[in-house]
Design an enzyme around this catalytic site. Structure first.
Site, PDB file in Angstrom:
ATOM      1  N   GLU A 138      -2.590  -1.653  -3.176  1.00 55.02           N
ATOM      2  CA  GLU A 138      -3.688  -0.882  -2.597  1.00 55.02           C
ATOM      3  C   GLU A 138      -3.352   0.595  -2.613  1.00 55.02           C
ATOM      4  OE1 GLU A 138      -5.033  -4.065   0.906  1.00 55.02           O
ATOM      5  OE2 GLU A 138      -3.965  -2.218   1.441  1.00 55.02           O
ATOM      6  N   HIS A 172       0.864  -1.189   0.000  1.00 54.30           N
ATOM      7  CA  HIS A 172       0.000   0.000   0.000  1.00 54.30           C
ATOM      8  C   HIS A 172       0.896   1.233   0.000  1.00 54.30           C
ATOM      9  CE1 HIS A 172      -3.977   1.893   1.550  1.00 54.30           C
ATOM     10  NE2 HIS A 172      -3.229   2.827   0.990  1.00 54.30           N
ATOM     11  N   HIS A 174      -8.107  -5.647   7.345  1.00 55.70           N
ATOM     12  CA  HIS A 174      -7.901  -4.617   8.367  1.00 55.70           C
ATOM     13  C   HIS A 174      -8.168  -5.206   9.754  1.00 55.70           C
ATOM     14  CE1 HIS A 174      -6.864  -0.357   8.902  1.00 55.70           C
ATOM     15  NE2 HIS A 174      -7.402  -0.537  10.099  1.00 55.70           N
TER      16      HIS A 174
END
Length: 237
Positions: A70, A43, A190
């Site tokens: 991401e 990410h 998450h």
């Protein structure tokens, strides 16, 4: 079996803290795959405080499983994804100064924008996924963007599970059932951990992939990375 994609942002954070190349991010990604990991997630953020844009370029020739990038689809991110052509791009509505991902997309408000971005990535052979909460109207709107998948934002589930509230899984189950009905694949991520991953998997039908970074790396400090990867794989069977 639900696939395990390991987010290696924290390895980049550790490397960057000393300004050198220890730990070696590319070697770590190779080892994750060798230990059984079925994907690598990164990410990158605009300030490159952990994953650098060059890391994404370098990982293209290293990752042999699935490569997932991401991020918030600002122009520099879009350009990076189109250049590297990962297996999957996951669209996350991060603010530039966000410490970590903290919200899913409002797919009604941003539907037109997401539709354009999704179409551009798909035209380049990149599978798309939209980071989203459990609001059913937003799941329906995500499907209208043409996205291949959604990624369920699981922070609330993890927090509630941690205090013993297993009922918190219900909105996720409902959202997953609807998403599957609408033709969307289902990812999740998450704050998923060794403590909650098996329960989550057992209650989310058609769960294709989980992306786990922070918890997995913390657990590995105690138990070792090879052992932890295989513990996740066992729970995801």
């Amino acid at each position: 079996m639900t696939k395990l994609s390991v987010n290696i942002n924290k390895i980049a954070t550790l490397r960057n803290s000393r300004g050198g190349n220890v730990p070696n991010l590319l070697k770590f990604a190779e080892d994750i795959e060798r230990f059984g990991g079925q994907g690598i997630t990164i990410h990158p953020r605009p300030d490159e405080r952990h994953i650098k844009y060059q890391d994404a370029r370098d990982l293209v020739s290293v990752v042999k499983t699935e490569f997932n990038i991401e991020g918030n689809p600002i122009q520099s991110f879009i350009d990076l994804v189109l250049e590297t052509k990962p297996t999957q791009v996951t669209l996350v509505p991060d603010a530039i100064d966000a410490l970590t991902s903290n919200a899913g997309w409002d797919t009604i408000k941003h539907q037109s924008f997401l539709q354009e971005v999704v179409q551009e990535f798909q035209q380049n052979g990149i599978r798309t996924s939209i980071f989203i909460g459990t609001d059913l109207k937003l799941v329906e709107a995500a499907a209208k963007t043409g996205s291949d998948r959604i990624e369920l934002y699981t922070e609330d589930f993890a927090a509630q599970f941690n205090i013993g509230n297993k009922e918190a899984i219900k909105p996720y189950t409902t959202a997953a059932v609807l998403a599957h009905t609408l033709g969307l694949g289902i990812n999740a991520g998450h704050d998923l951990s060794l403590d909650n991953i098996q329960f989550f998997k057992e209650n989310i039908p058609n769960l294709a992939e989980v992306s786990i970074g922070h918890s997995l790396i913390v657990e590995s400090l105690y138990l070792g990375i090879e052992n932890v990867v295989n513990m996740y794989l066992h729970r995801l069977q």
